[in-house]
Write an enzyme that holds these catalytic residues in place. Structure first.
Site, PDB file in Angstrom:
ATOM      1  N   GLY A 140       7.293   4.959   7.855  1.00  0.00           N
ATOM      2  CA  GLY A 140       6.539   6.201   7.998  1.00  0.00           C
ATOM      3  C   GLY A 140       6.843   6.834   9.332  1.00  0.00           C
ATOM      4  O   GLY A 140       7.907   6.597   9.924  1.00  0.00           O
ATOM      5  N   SER A 141       5.909   7.632   9.802  1.00  0.00           N
ATOM      6  CA  SER A 141       6.165   8.401  11.021  1.00  0.00           C
ATOM      7  C   SER A 141       6.137   7.490  12.254  1.00  0.00           C
ATOM      8  O   SER A 141       5.452   6.456  12.282  1.00  0.00           O
ATOM      9  CB  SER A 141       5.120   9.503  11.165  1.00  0.00           C
ATOM     10  OG  SER A 141       3.837   8.935  11.290  1.00  0.00           O
ATOM     11  N   THR A 142       6.862   7.901  13.273  1.00  0.00           N
ATOM     12  CA  THR A 142       6.865   7.163  14.539  1.00  0.00           C
ATOM     13  C   THR A 142       5.452   7.155  15.132  1.00  0.00           C
ATOM     14  O   THR A 142       5.007   6.156  15.696  1.00  0.00           O
ATOM     15  CB  THR A 142       7.884   7.794  15.511  1.00  0.00           C
ATOM     16  OG1 THR A 142       9.193   7.601  14.945  1.00  0.00           O
ATOM     17  CG2 THR A 142       7.858   7.146  16.887  1.00  0.00           C
ATOM     18  N   GLY A 150       3.471   4.553  13.289  1.00  0.00           N
ATOM     19  CA  GLY A 150       4.067   3.252  13.625  1.00  0.00           C
ATOM     20  C   GLY A 150       3.619   2.776  14.998  1.00  0.00           C
ATOM     21  O   GLY A 150       3.291   1.602  15.196  1.00  0.00           O
ATOM     22  N   CYS A 177      13.919  10.309   6.172  1.00  0.00           N
ATOM     23  CA  CYS A 177      14.014   9.928   7.579  1.00  0.00           C
ATOM     24  C   CYS A 177      15.468   9.944   8.027  1.00  0.00           C
ATOM     25  O   CYS A 177      15.744  10.049   9.212  1.00  0.00           O
ATOM     26  CB  CYS A 177      13.343   8.581   7.832  1.00  0.00           C
ATOM     27  SG  CYS A 177      13.702   7.373   6.595  1.00  0.00           S
ATOM     28  N   GLU A 183      10.358   1.069  10.004  1.00  0.00           N
ATOM     29  CA  GLU A 183      11.393   2.088   9.782  1.00  0.00           C
ATOM     30  C   GLU A 183      10.718   3.434   9.973  1.00  0.00           C
ATOM     31  O   GLU A 183       9.879   3.844   9.174  1.00  0.00           O
ATOM     32  CB  GLU A 183      12.032   1.974   8.400  1.00  0.00           C
ATOM     33  CG  GLU A 183      13.279   2.843   8.340  1.00  0.00           C
ATOM     34  CD  GLU A 183      13.967   2.841   6.989  1.00  0.00           C
ATOM     35  OE1 GLU A 183      13.783   1.897   6.206  1.00  0.00           O
ATOM     36  OE2 GLU A 183      14.683   3.829   6.713  1.00  0.00           O
ATOM     37  N   GLU A 222      11.264  15.604  14.907  1.00  0.00           N
ATOM     38  CA  GLU A 222      11.571  15.433  13.490  1.00  0.00           C
ATOM     39  C   GLU A 222      10.733  16.434  12.683  1.00  0.00           C
ATOM     40  O   GLU A 222       9.507  16.398  12.745  1.00  0.00           O
ATOM     41  CB  GLU A 222      11.243  14.011  13.034  1.00  0.00           C
ATOM     42  CG  GLU A 222      11.603  13.791  11.575  1.00  0.00           C
ATOM     43  CD  GLU A 222      11.263  12.392  11.073  1.00  0.00           C
ATOM     44  OE1 GLU A 222      10.139  11.921  11.346  1.00  0.00           O
ATOM     45  OE2 GLU A 222      12.103  11.793  10.402  1.00  0.00           O
ATOM     46  N   LYS A 272       0.852  -1.189   0.000  1.00  0.00           N
ATOM     47  CA  LYS A 272       0.000   0.000   0.000  1.00  0.00           C
ATOM     48  C   LYS A 272       0.885   1.236   0.000  1.00  0.00           C
ATOM     49  O   LYS A 272       1.486   1.597   1.006  1.00  0.00           O
ATOM     50  CB  LYS A 272      -0.914   0.058   1.225  1.00  0.00           C
ATOM     51  CG  LYS A 272      -1.942   1.176   1.054  1.00  0.00           C
ATOM     52  CD  LYS A 272      -2.396   1.818   2.335  1.00  0.00           C
ATOM     53  CE  LYS A 272      -1.514   2.898   2.856  1.00  0.00           C
ATOM     54  NZ  LYS A 272      -1.469   4.129   2.072  1.00  0.00           N
TER      55      LYS A 272
HETATM   56  P1  ADP Z   1       3.321  11.083   6.994  1.00  0.00           P
HETATM   57  O1  ADP Z   1       2.648  11.699   8.204  1.00  0.00           O
HETATM   58  O2  ADP Z   1       4.683  11.568   6.758  1.00  0.00           O
HETATM   59  O3  ADP Z   1       2.455  11.020   5.777  1.00  0.00           O
HETATM   60  P2  ADP Z   1       2.559   8.489   7.787  1.00  0.00           P
HETATM   61  O4  ADP Z   1       3.225   7.647   8.788  1.00  0.00           O
HETATM   62  O5  ADP Z   1       1.225   9.053   8.129  1.00  0.00           O
HETATM   63  O6  ADP Z   1       3.581   9.592   7.429  1.00  0.00           O
HETATM   64  O7  ADP Z   1       2.399   7.742   6.391  1.00  0.00           O
HETATM   65  C1  ADP Z   1       3.176   6.651   5.981  1.00  0.00           C
HETATM   66  C2  ADP Z   1       2.275   5.594   5.401  1.00  0.00           C
HETATM   67  O8  ADP Z   1       1.417   5.144   6.435  1.00  0.00           O
HETATM   68  C3  ADP Z   1       1.367   6.069   4.260  1.00  0.00           C
HETATM   69  O9  ADP Z   1       1.246   5.037   3.298  1.00  0.00           O
HETATM   70  C4  ADP Z   1       0.049   6.292   4.984  1.00  0.00           C
HETATM   71  O10 ADP Z   1      -1.074   6.175   4.116  1.00  0.00           O
HETATM   72  C5  ADP Z   1       0.081   5.169   5.977  1.00  0.00           C
HETATM   73  N1  ADP Z   1      -0.812   5.356   7.132  1.00  0.00           N
HETATM   74  C6  ADP Z   1      -1.280   6.507   7.656  1.00  0.00           C
HETATM   75  N2  ADP Z   1      -2.108   6.254   8.689  1.00  0.00           N
HETATM   76  C7  ADP Z   1      -2.167   4.913   8.836  1.00  0.00           C
HETATM   77  C8  ADP Z   1      -2.840   4.008   9.725  1.00  0.00           C
HETATM   78  N3  ADP Z   1      -3.645   4.443  10.690  1.00  0.00           N
HETATM   79  N4  ADP Z   1      -2.645   2.680   9.552  1.00  0.00           N
HETATM   80  C9  ADP Z   1      -1.822   2.218   8.613  1.00  0.00           C
HETATM   81  N5  ADP Z   1      -1.176   2.998   7.734  1.00  0.00           N
HETATM   82  C10 ADP Z   1      -1.336   4.333   7.845  1.00  0.00           C
END
Ligand code: ADP
Length: 499
Positions: free
Chosen positions: A241-243, A246, A297, A263, A395, A188
């Site tokens: 993605g973001s902590t 995560g 990152c 990561e 960050e 995804k």
């Molecule tokens: P940013 O805030 O920099 O966009 P995210 O961590 O939100 O970073 O996004 C990284 C990935 O995680 C993207 O593919 C986003 O669609 C996905 N994402 C965002 N929210 C969720 C969630 N609740 N569950 C799973 N994946 C998510």
């Protein structure tokens, strides 16, 4: 004036994409469409169907079938390697197309998108080698009656969630290694940057990856991503993605105790000693924060510099950044392109304002760059930063560098480690003892000595502390997607339990 500039044209109409499930495109039909606008040009460039939780179920079922009937995991490593090598060639053949759509959706300079795509075939070639060499262990020391084997097996169906900053690279730091391990997967991408992940579906199918082994369900994080984390038929989830996001996945993944690879964020130190080649270091520090508009990152966002050269060095970095070409990412000479999302643009500007409010001294940048369209931010440096300030701790994910001086090796290490994160770090010095001591004592999953942001297929990536779990790439990256099984083999007759 630079006369070598060549500017690519914008597409005449946005490109339409489909989902990629079970080896074929699945048309958008009545699904919601997300129209992605180029963040540099404010024009629509792609139209992406937003997958649903049902689409995810369909894709996971395809991946599960493909895993369970062993159409991929049952092949020899040599046969999987042959497919991976063809995939490398397939990416090369479509590299210009991939780079173009990456730039349009992400806003990064075309030269850097080409380099990003150009680095991916090597991942497949390296993974092809690992597919052939992956092995377990044997124990020949259990006595004459017993032999032990440890075998590696693919972990199963993998979910991959990727962000928008390096959509193609991050996906390909995982896919070939997952394929080498013998797993099947559903990816995804971020809704902002789905195009190149969907093109990869075609490339892999043409290379001979069997139907159902690689699937892409584009969609929203809280919909498709969340469903992926909760899905009980996904055995492992690799999230980048973001902590914050995560952390939210931890409980969702508990549905079936799926293994997590994470990561996450970073607040990465650039530690510069007075004995470094300061000219080289200044260029590296400018690159480390300016590259991808600081949306990495592993960006080197905290400059920790020996006090005797701190002011001079900050000026050197500022002089470098003043010469960086911020501009149209479709111009081949551009070095810093657009900020990828509106939300990220707001976040960066908010941090810059907060830095000023907290009393940090603005040395360079600090404002948007007005190019008549799109969203751009000038590379920014703050001096006079203390460890407590938000700009030093959080960050930012933008081109904002904070400068903090140090007086001793121990103090440099203490400042570097004074963070929740531990993703990457750089040290600049000509003294071998200093370089190795810093490398050993600073907590970070990736380290650079007298360079920054170097990478490649061989070395693993991943974070210490709140920057993540597990490793991607390298042999370690393939092993992450396997599980070990131990086998005791009786070579003689058992001692009877009941005689
Ligand atoms: P940013 O805030 O920099 O966009 P995210 O961590 O939100 O970073 O996004 C990284 C990935 O995680 C993207 O593919 C986003 O669609 C996905 N994402 C965002 N929210 C969720 C969630 N609740 N569950 C799973 N994946 C998510």
């Amino acid at each position: 004036m630079d006369t070598t500039s060549r500017v690519l044209k914008l597409p005449e109409a946005p490109r339409e994409f489909a989902l990629w499930i079970d080896g074929r495109p699945v048309a958008a039909e009545d699904r919601e469409i997300y129209t992605r606008h180029s963040p540099a040009h404010d024009v629509p460039v792609t139209r992406i169907p937003m997958g649903t939780a049902e689409d995810l179920d369909t894709a996971v079922a395809a991946a599960r079938r493909a895993f369970d009937d062993r159409r991929w995991s049952g092949l020899s490593g040599a046969d999987r390697a042959a497919v991976l090598l063809r995939a490398a060639d397939g990416i090369r053949a479509r590299a210009e197309e991939l780079a173009y759509w990456e730039t349009l959706e992400n806003g990064k300079p075309i030269a850097q998108a080409r380099a990003e795509v150009g680095g991916c075939p090597g991942m497949y070639e390296y993974a092809a080698g690992v597919a052939r060499s992956l092995h377990g262990d044997s124990f020949n020391n259990l006595g004459d009656g017993m032999m032990g084997l440890v075998t590696r097996e693919p972990i199963g169906v993998v979910g991959i969630i990727t962000p928008w900053n390096f959509p193609f690279l991050i996906l390909n730091e995982r896919v070939p290694y997952i394929l080498a391990a013998g797993c099947t997967m559903v990816a995804k991408p971020s809704e902002f940057t789905s195009a190149t992940s969907l093109i990869l579906g075609e490339v892999l199918a043409e290379a001979g990856v069997p139907e159902g082994v690689f699937n892409v369900v584009p969609g929203l994080g809280p919909v498709v991503g969340q469903a992926m984390a909760e899905h009980t038929d996904i055995d492992m989830l690799s999230f980048t993605g973001s902590t914050r996001t995560g952390r939210g996945l931890l409980s969702a993944a508990g549905s079936n105790f799926k293994k997590l690879g994470l990561e996450l964020g970073g607040k990465n130190p650039q530690i510069v000693f007075a004995d470094a080649d300061l000219e080289d270091a200044a260029d590296g520090v400018a690159f480390g924060i300016g590259f991808n508009a600081g949306q990495c990152c592993v960006s080197g966002s905290r400059l920790i510099v020996e006090r005797s050269v701190a002011a001079e060095f900050a000026d050197m970095v500022a002089a470098k950044l003043a010469r960086v070409r911020v501009g149209d990412p479709l111009d081949e000479t551009t070095q810093v392109g657009a900020v990828t999302t509106e939300a990220q643009n707001d976040t960066i500007l908010r941090y810059i304002a907060q830095g000023r409010d907290e009393g940090a001294e603005l040395v360079a940048g600090g404002a948007p760059v007005d190019l008549g369209r799109g969203q751009f931010i000038a590379p920014t440096i703050f001096a006079g930063v203390t460890r407590e300030m938000a700009i030093a701790r959080e960050e930012i994910f933008g081109p904002v560098l904070t400068v903090m001086p140090f007086d001793s090796l121990d103090e440099a290490i203490a400042i570097a480690n004074d963070t929740d994160y531990g993703l990457a770090a750089s040290v600049w010095t000509k003294n071998l003892d200093t370089a190795l001591t810093v490398t050993r004592r600073v907590q970070a999953g990736r380290f650079w000595v007298n360079t920054t942001l170097a990478g490649g297929p061989e070395l693993p990536i991943g974070g210490f502390k709140q920057s993540g779990w597990g490793r991607e790439a390298g042999v370690y990256g393939v092993e992450e997607y396997t599980q070990v099984k131990s086998v005791h083999i009786e070579l003689d007759k058992r001692d009877p339990w009941i005689s």
